[in-house]
Design an enzyme around this catalytic site. Structure first.
Site, short mmCIF file in Angstrom:
data_model
loop_
_atom_site.label_atom_id
_atom_site.label_comp_id
_atom_site.label_asym_id
_atom_site.label_seq_id
_atom_site.Cartn_x
_atom_site.Cartn_y
_atom_site.Cartn_z
CG HIS A 25 -0.21 0.06 2.54
ND1 HIS A 25 0.37 -1.06 3.10
CD2 HIS A 25 0.03 1.07 3.39
CE1 HIS A 25 0.94 -0.74 4.24
NE2 HIS A 25 0.76 0.56 4.44
CG ASP A 32 1.29 5.02 4.61
OD1 ASP A 32 0.77 3.89 4.70
OD2 ASP A 32 2.38 5.31 5.12
NE ARG A 54 1.79 6.50 8.66
CZ ARG A 54 0.70 5.91 8.15
NH1 ARG A 54 0.73 4.61 7.88
NH2 ARG A 54 -0.39 6.59 7.88
C1 SIN Z 1 2.79 1.57 7.55
O1 SIN Z 1 2.17 0.73 6.90
O2 SIN Z 1 2.69 2.76 7.34
C2 SIN Z 1 3.72 1.11 8.67
C3 SIN Z 1 4.64 0.03 8.23
C4 SIN Z 1 5.21 -0.78 9.36
O3 SIN Z 1 4.60 -0.84 10.43
O4 SIN Z 1 6.25 -1.39 9.16
#
Ligand code: SIN
Length: 275
Positions: free
Chosen positions: A95, A97, A266
């Site tokens: 994906h 984001d 994040r």
């Molecule tokens: C995400 O999908 O933005 C995070 C990726 C992860 O947790 O490694």
């Protein structure tokens, strides 16, 4: 600052910088340029507080506050990705984001807080390398197409509206995010390079094709983009940081660490309307 490429298509390790401190202008420019060249940058041993991570990300643009994922109680710009047996991961699919909005993120900064004893690696793929490797007739066919990106494809009620409180938040998010349309092939607004901008996470269909044709083409592009030639895989250690250009990359978080816990923070930087 030293920047070491991990491969020709995607990924570089950056050393000689402390991301917990405010970036000097020269450091900001080098990181910006390195991001354009390598698409995802990795930094080792960078303990960072949520506020420092927010401030670092905010040097690159306005931050997005996620409508569904839990936010840090004091720093809402930080998403808490806290997964375990009780809250299994949902990002073990390719994906890009937040492409369910008109101006999907420019990039994101992810820091590893708590890691399982092994597993939980993340992979990134370059949409530019994947596009450039397609045959000329295939590129010509894809160039004028547009696709729908749907919030509900990655955030279904059965997973994100399980409690009454979750349902209230999820319904507000769903109502605010009807499907949006983006080009299938996007031009990077800074580098001018072109690349694939469809992903399993949110792309529901290519509008100019029949459902049958769209499903087949999206499946082919998904397999093509995940070819090892276009990807890099990061094996996390605590306090590592990844900073990716979300405009022409996709990523996949491997979900192979249950019953252990994995906690990532994040920060997501808003971008502009794809063209
Ligand atoms: C995400 O999908 O933005 C995070 C990726 C992860 O947790 O490694």
């Amino acid at each position: 600052m030293k920047i070491q490429a991990l491969g020709p298509a995607i990924g570089a390790i950056v050393s000689g910088i402390d991301l917990a401190r405010p970036l000097e202008d020269a450091q900001h420019k080098r990181l910006h340029d390195a991001l354009l060249a390598h698409h995802v940058l990795f930094f080792e041993q960078q303990p960072i507080t949520p506020a420092q991570q927010r401030d670092l990300a905010a040097r690159f643009g306005e931050l997005h506050i996620h409508p569904v994922y839990p936010n840090h109680p004091e720093v809402p710009e930080i998403i808490l990705l806290d997964t375990s047996n009780d809250n299994p991961p949902d990002n073990d699919n390719w994906h890009t984001d937040v492409t369910f909005i008109e101006t999907p993120p420019l990039g994101a900064i992810l820091s590893a807080q708590i890691l399982p004893p092994s597993g939980g690696d993340t992979l990134w793929a370059s949409g530019i390398a994947a596009y450039e490797a397609l045959s000329a007739p295939m590129r010509a066919m894809l160039d004028p197409l547009t696709a729908e990106h749907d919030f509900l494809q990655s955030f279904p009620a059965w997973r994100f509206a399980r409690t009454p409180q979750e349902r209230v938040r999820w319904e507000a998010a769903r109502d605010k995010h009807p499907p949006v349309v983006h080009p299938v092939i996007r031009t990077h607004p800074v580098s001018g390079r072109r690349g694939l901008f469809v992903s399993e996470g949110f792309t529901s269909r290519i509008l100019e094709l029949s459902k049958h044709e769209s499903d087949a083409l999206l499946a082919m592009l998904r397999v093509h983009t995940a070819k090892p030639e276009f990807t890099v895989r990061w094996r996390w250690r605590q306090h590592d940081i990844a900073f990716w250009d979300n405009r022409l990359t996709q990523h996949y978080a491997t979900a192979d660490y249950m019953p252990h816990r994995r906690v990532m923070h994040r920060a997501t930087i808003l971008g502009d309307k794809p063209f």
